[in-house]
Design a protein around this motif. Sequence first.
Motif: not given
Length: 181
Positions: A28-33, A65-70, A91-101
């Motif tokens: 959560q701290s990383f995401y907020k940063s 860092v173009a768009s940010c939501s909860d 953020k997912t039910e399992e935790g933090l996810q990184l995907k490459h679109d």
Amino acid sequence: MKHLLLSLCLLFILACAKQPYQLSKPQQSFYKSIASHCGKSYAGKVIFPADGKDPFAGQPLTMHVASCSDTTIRIPFHVGEDKSRTWVLRKTEEGLQLKHDHRHKDGTPDEITMYGGMALASDSKLEQRFPADAHTAKLIPAAATNEWTLALSPDGKTFSYILKRDNQLRFRADFDLAKPL
């Protein structure tokens, strides 16, 4: 009685409403940063491989860092004029996810897109590591052992994107957070 029933229904609806997924405190701290940089762009450079043989070497690198939501942060990553890549931190039910679109110029998805993985459990609020998930291994068999790391320097001045394959460093780019574009 009517008000009590109405109040109970309202509480039930609120309890069932979708809440943003809860991450571990370090995640959560990383995401907020990362989200604190929303709306800003930063220049980067290839750090590894240092021999200049990487196709990105010598080209301007930019992260937005173009768009940010909860629940989702979208970070387009440009290599020179190529604007086909976006890192998606979710953020997912399992935790933090990184995907490459990956997208074509017309916005349609590339054949190789949405690969990545879930963050490992970590006590670090400065670094999150994402081993390749099953979707990635199926989509890109050679990337089955990939591990992507997103990291912030302790002084908050550098963001690093790191790729390892077979536990060997393959790519690293650093972005100067002290100098927004």
